[in-house]
Design a protein around this motif. Structure first.
Motif, mmCIF file in Angstrom:
data_model
loop_
_atom_site.group_PDB
_atom_site.id
_atom_site.type_symbol
_atom_site.label_atom_id
_atom_site.label_comp_id
_atom_site.label_asym_id
_atom_site.label_seq_id
_atom_site.Cartn_x
_atom_site.Cartn_y
_atom_site.Cartn_z
ATOM 1 N N GLN A 1 -17.924 -16.409 -14.852
ATOM 2 C CA GLN A 1 -17.908 -17.753 -15.426
ATOM 3 C C GLN A 1 -17.877 -17.569 -16.937
ATOM 4 O O GLN A 1 -18.610 -16.735 -17.454
ATOM 5 N N ASN A 2 -17.043 -18.329 -17.636
ATOM 6 C CA ASN A 2 -17.066 -18.195 -19.092
ATOM 7 C C ASN A 2 -17.783 -19.375 -19.751
ATOM 8 O O ASN A 2 -17.819 -19.477 -20.966
ATOM 9 N N THR A 3 -18.358 -20.263 -18.923
ATOM 10 C CA THR A 3 -19.184 -21.347 -19.444
ATOM 11 C C THR A 3 -20.469 -21.450 -18.615
ATOM 12 O O THR A 3 -20.544 -20.925 -17.504
ATOM 13 N N LEU A 4 -21.435 -22.126 -19.176
ATOM 14 C CA LEU A 4 -22.731 -22.319 -18.528
ATOM 15 C C LEU A 4 -23.067 -23.801 -18.568
ATOM 16 O O LEU A 4 -22.925 -24.433 -19.616
ATOM 17 N N LEU A 5 -23.479 -24.371 -17.447
ATOM 18 C CA LEU A 5 -23.856 -25.785 -17.400
ATOM 19 C C LEU A 5 -25.308 -25.919 -17.855
ATOM 20 O O LEU A 5 -26.210 -25.343 -17.247
ATOM 21 N N VAL A 6 -25.503 -26.660 -18.947
ATOM 22 C CA VAL A 6 -26.852 -26.849 -19.483
ATOM 23 C C VAL A 6 -27.136 -28.321 -19.693
ATOM 24 O O VAL A 6 -26.225 -29.141 -19.759
ATOM 25 N N ASP B 1 -23.766 -3.310 -12.955
ATOM 26 C CA ASP B 1 -24.737 -4.214 -13.577
ATOM 27 C C ASP B 1 -24.135 -5.614 -13.685
ATOM 28 O O ASP B 1 -22.918 -5.771 -13.796
ATOM 29 N N SER B 2 -25.000 -6.609 -13.660
ATOM 30 C CA SER B 2 -24.523 -7.991 -13.810
ATOM 31 C C SER B 2 -25.586 -8.816 -14.526
ATOM 32 O O SER B 2 -26.748 -8.420 -14.609
ATOM 33 N N ILE B 3 -25.154 -9.958 -15.049
ATOM 34 C CA ILE B 3 -26.064 -10.885 -15.723
ATOM 35 C C ILE B 3 -25.950 -12.230 -15.028
ATOM 36 O O ILE B 3 -24.853 -12.792 -14.930
ATOM 37 N N ALA B 4 -27.069 -12.743 -14.542
ATOM 38 C CA ALA B 4 -27.105 -14.043 -13.869
ATOM 39 C C ALA B 4 -27.387 -15.130 -14.905
ATOM 40 O O ALA B 4 -27.863 -14.851 -16.010
ATOM 41 N N GLY C 1 -34.471 -26.328 -26.702
ATOM 42 C CA GLY C 1 -34.128 -27.698 -26.326
ATOM 43 C C GLY C 1 -33.097 -27.792 -25.215
ATOM 44 O O GLY C 1 -32.804 -28.875 -24.742
ATOM 45 N N SER C 2 -32.559 -26.640 -24.790
ATOM 46 C CA SER C 2 -31.571 -26.636 -23.700
ATOM 47 C C SER C 2 -32.192 -26.014 -22.462
ATOM 48 O O SER C 2 -32.962 -25.060 -22.558
ATOM 49 N N VAL C 3 -31.849 -26.560 -21.306
ATOM 50 C CA VAL C 3 -32.300 -25.973 -20.043
ATOM 51 C C VAL C 3 -31.086 -25.796 -19.143
ATOM 52 O O VAL C 3 -30.115 -26.539 -19.229
ATOM 53 N N LEU C 4 -31.161 -24.802 -18.275
ATOM 54 C CA LEU C 4 -30.072 -24.517 -17.351
ATOM 55 C C LEU C 4 -29.958 -25.649 -16.339
ATOM 56 O O LEU C 4 -30.948 -26.081 -15.763
ATOM 57 N N ALA C 5 -28.741 -26.143 -16.124
ATOM 58 C CA ALA C 5 -28.543 -27.246 -15.183
ATOM 59 C C ALA C 5 -27.805 -26.790 -13.932
ATOM 60 O O ALA C 5 -27.787 -27.489 -12.932
ATOM 61 N N GLY C 6 -27.196 -25.613 -13.972
ATOM 62 C CA GLY C 6 -26.445 -25.110 -12.822
ATOM 63 C C GLY C 6 -27.295 -24.161 -11.993
ATOM 64 O O GLY C 6 -28.513 -24.051 -12.172
ATOM 65 N N ASP C 7 -26.646 -23.430 -11.095
ATOM 66 C CA ASP C 7 -27.294 -22.459 -10.211
ATOM 67 C C ASP C 7 -27.817 -21.295 -11.044
ATOM 68 O O ASP C 7 -27.050 -20.579 -11.677
ATOM 69 N N GLU C 8 -29.150 -21.095 -11.046
ATOM 70 C CA GLU C 8 -29.729 -20.045 -11.888
ATOM 71 C C GLU C 8 -29.399 -18.645 -11.408
ATOM 72 O O GLU C 8 -29.427 -17.680 -12.175
ATOM 73 N N ASP C 9 -29.050 -18.498 -10.119
ATOM 74 C CA ASP C 9 -28.727 -17.176 -9.579
ATOM 75 C C ASP C 9 -27.234 -16.853 -9.654
ATOM 76 O O ASP C 9 -26.813 -15.762 -9.246
ATOM 77 N N ALA C 10 -26.437 -17.778 -10.163
ATOM 78 C CA ALA C 10 -24.991 -17.542 -10.264
ATOM 79 C C ALA C 10 -24.718 -16.397 -11.239
ATOM 80 O O ALA C 10 -25.289 -16.348 -12.319
ATOM 81 N N ILE C 11 -23.857 -15.468 -10.825
ATOM 82 C CA ILE C 11 -23.482 -14.353 -11.687
ATOM 83 C C ILE C 11 -22.502 -14.867 -12.742
ATOM 84 O O ILE C 11 -21.505 -15.502 -12.422
#
Length: 197
Positions: A122-127, A149-152, A161-171
């Protein structure tokens, strides 16, 4: 994030012909919606809008019928060949209101030595962030990562002030070993001839 002010006019003409006339005048047709209000059809200055949209999740200040409105771009339609903006959907937001947006993910650092490749799953993150404090992007270190190795999403530090809004376990990012290419039949034959000589 700085707010960009754009002049706007409420439009009363609709349809393809009206849209073409608007675009010929270097204007862009758009729709402003949100907060349960009736959608408002507007025209925006083409060049100014193009410059504003260079900033991801830009906060735009509009004056519609004498009332100020804060909006963020929700959908932008571009001409497939020219790249010009054909139409824009704008979502009304309020100061202090939380909105969900996608922000770009950038990397820094060097991978572990070896023939490894960095792959963006994914090249974007839903926050979720306050409408007036939307981050443009987030940067994550890939220093020393090796094949496998991977980064979730949950491992990426988000701006205050930002929080993750998508799947936290998504690679989001993974490191893969480079595949050695099999020699083609012509190359293999040439190598065999060279060995015989």
């Amino acid at each position: 994030m700085a707010e960009i002010k754009l002049a706007t006019e409420v439009r009363t003409e609709f349809g393809k012909g009206a849209a073409r006339r608007i675009r010929r005048a270097d204007q862009v047709p758009g729709v402003v919606y949100g907060h349960g209000a009736e959608p408002v059809h507007v025209t925006l200055p083409g060049h100014d809008l193009l410059l504003a949209l260079r900033t991801a999740n830009v906060l735009i200040g509009l004056e519609i019928d004498g009332k100020d409105a804060l909006v963020i771009p929700k959908a932008v339609q571009r001409h497939p060949l020219k790249g010009t903006i054909e139409h824009v959907d704008l979502l009304t937001v309020k100061r202090g209101e939380k909105v969900q947006v996608e922000i770009a993910v950038h990397t820094e650092g060097d991978l572990a030595p070896g023939a490894n490749l960095l792959e963006f799953v994914q090249n974007t993150l839903l926050v979720e962030a306050e409408a007036t404090h939307i981050p443009e992007s987030v940067t994550v270190s890939v220093e020393g990562l090796d094949a496998g190795d991977s980064i979730a999403a949950k491992d990426i530090p988000l701006p205050k002030g930002s929080v993750l809004a998508g799947d936290e376990d998504a690679i989001v990012i993974q490191v893969v070993a480079a595949q050695a290419e099999e020699p083609s039949e012509d190359e293999a034959a040439a190598e065999a001839e060279g060995a015989e000589a």
